[in-house]
Scaffold this motif. Structure first.
Motif, mmCIF file in Angstrom:
data_model
loop_
_atom_site.group_PDB
_atom_site.id
_atom_site.type_symbol
_atom_site.label_atom_id
_atom_site.label_comp_id
_atom_site.label_asym_id
_atom_site.label_seq_id
_atom_site.Cartn_x
_atom_site.Cartn_y
_atom_site.Cartn_z
ATOM 1 N N VAL A 76 30.444 13.980 -30.457
ATOM 2 C CA VAL A 76 29.737 14.494 -31.629
ATOM 3 C C VAL A 76 28.242 14.657 -31.363
ATOM 4 O O VAL A 76 27.538 15.262 -32.166
ATOM 5 C CB VAL A 76 29.969 13.656 -32.908
ATOM 6 C CG1 VAL A 76 31.439 13.648 -33.285
ATOM 7 C CG2 VAL A 76 29.423 12.262 -32.762
ATOM 8 N N SER A 120 37.337 18.749 -35.893
ATOM 9 C CA SER A 120 37.042 19.742 -36.929
ATOM 10 C C SER A 120 38.267 20.111 -37.764
ATOM 11 O O SER A 120 38.119 20.510 -38.923
ATOM 12 C CB SER A 120 36.469 21.014 -36.299
ATOM 13 O OG SER A 120 37.476 21.791 -35.666
ATOM 14 N N LEU A 132 32.340 21.190 -48.035
ATOM 15 C CA LEU A 132 31.735 21.384 -46.714
ATOM 16 C C LEU A 132 31.614 22.860 -46.368
ATOM 17 O O LEU A 132 32.444 23.673 -46.782
ATOM 18 C CB LEU A 132 32.594 20.698 -45.641
ATOM 19 C CG LEU A 132 32.784 19.191 -45.769
ATOM 20 C CD1 LEU A 132 33.818 18.694 -44.768
ATOM 21 C CD2 LEU A 132 31.467 18.470 -45.572
ATOM 22 N N THR A 136 28.207 22.852 -41.613
ATOM 23 C CA THR A 136 28.222 21.389 -41.710
ATOM 24 C C THR A 136 29.318 20.808 -40.822
ATOM 25 O O THR A 136 29.091 19.823 -40.115
ATOM 26 C CB THR A 136 28.448 20.946 -43.175
ATOM 27 O OG1 THR A 136 27.467 21.561 -43.999
ATOM 28 C CG2 THR A 136 28.382 19.449 -43.315
ATOM 29 N N GLU A 139 28.312 21.067 -37.194
ATOM 30 C CA GLU A 139 27.289 20.064 -36.890
ATOM 31 C C GLU A 139 27.891 18.665 -36.789
ATOM 32 O O GLU A 139 27.582 17.909 -35.865
ATOM 33 C CB GLU A 139 26.223 20.096 -37.982
ATOM 34 C CG GLU A 139 25.048 19.189 -37.719
ATOM 35 C CD GLU A 139 24.035 19.259 -38.858
ATOM 36 O OE1 GLU A 139 23.843 18.221 -39.523
ATOM 37 O OE2 GLU A 139 23.466 20.354 -39.079
ATOM 38 N N GLN A 140 28.771 18.301 -37.718
ATOM 39 C CA GLN A 140 29.395 16.972 -37.712
ATOM 40 C C GLN A 140 30.292 16.755 -36.490
ATOM 41 O O GLN A 140 30.538 15.617 -36.098
ATOM 42 C CB GLN A 140 30.199 16.747 -38.986
ATOM 43 C CG GLN A 140 29.348 16.538 -40.208
ATOM 44 C CD GLN A 140 30.187 16.289 -41.460
ATOM 45 O OE1 GLN A 140 31.401 16.143 -41.415
ATOM 46 N NE2 GLN A 140 29.513 16.259 -42.604
ATOM 47 N N CYS A 141 30.763 17.848 -35.917
ATOM 48 C CA CYS A 141 31.658 17.740 -34.764
ATOM 49 C C CYS A 141 30.929 17.874 -33.430
ATOM 50 O O CYS A 141 31.552 17.762 -32.368
ATOM 51 C CB CYS A 141 32.754 18.797 -34.869
ATOM 52 S SG CYS A 141 33.835 18.500 -36.275
#
Length: 176
Positions: A76, A120, A132, A136, A139-141
């Motif tokens: 991440v 994801s 989401l 987003t 980015e989170q992944c």
């Protein structure tokens, strides 16, 4: 058939067979030069044993890397590098890269992106519920941009995120 007839038969056979054998040998050598056919290289047993040991060691490295990525979720980090993973796993960058390429059949970035894409999937299915956006989720992944995420997703899964969500949305709803 007497002894002299036998000798005479052998002599005649050798007169016929010898030129044929020479011709076949000549043709084989010529064919080999043109095509590389019959390039046989026998490795010494010690060398073959070393290569087997090398393959086993590369497989161990690959398992260690996969376990590290899975448990730590280091993928991440959008700036994750081969060197960082090598340091964290205690494997040289050269051996790390070699193990991923040879054992897993992909390069370091494809391996990391595979973990990112897997992460994801759950977020994509819960996208509406959690409010989401694709940005987003990307980015989170660990992706730097939506474009990079979409390209990696399509390369790994074989379809766009939108199509994948449509195909998997019903299964997600039924599992709740």
């Amino acid at each position: 058939m007497g002894h002299s007839e036998f000798i005479q038969t052998i002599s005649i056979a050798s007169i016929i067979i010898l030129p044929v054998m020479i011709l076949l040998l000549f043709l084989a050598v010529r064919f080999k030069k043109k095509t590389g056919f019959l390039n046989i290289h026998v490795k010494p047993k010690a060398e073959a044993d070393n290569q087997k040991d090398d393959v086993e060691q590369l497989q161990k490295y690959a398992r260690r890397v996969e376990e590290y990525l899975y448990t730590s979720e280091a993928y991440v980090n959008p700036n994750l590098s081969l060197k960082e993973v090598a340091n964290a796993t205690g494997i040289s960058t050269n051996n790390l890269s070699k193990s991923i390429n040879a054992t897993l059949g992909k390069n370091f970035f494809d391996l990391v992106n595979g973990y990112r894409v897997e992460k994801s999937k759950a977020l994509l299915l819960a996208k509406k519920e959690k409010g989401l956006t694709i940005e987003t989720i990307a980015e989170q992944c660990g992706f730097n941009s939506r474009v990079t995420f979409n390209n990696a997703f399509k390369k790994i899964i074989g379809m766009t995120t939108t199509n994948w969500v449509k195909l998997n949305q019903n299964a997600h709803k039924q599992s709740k």
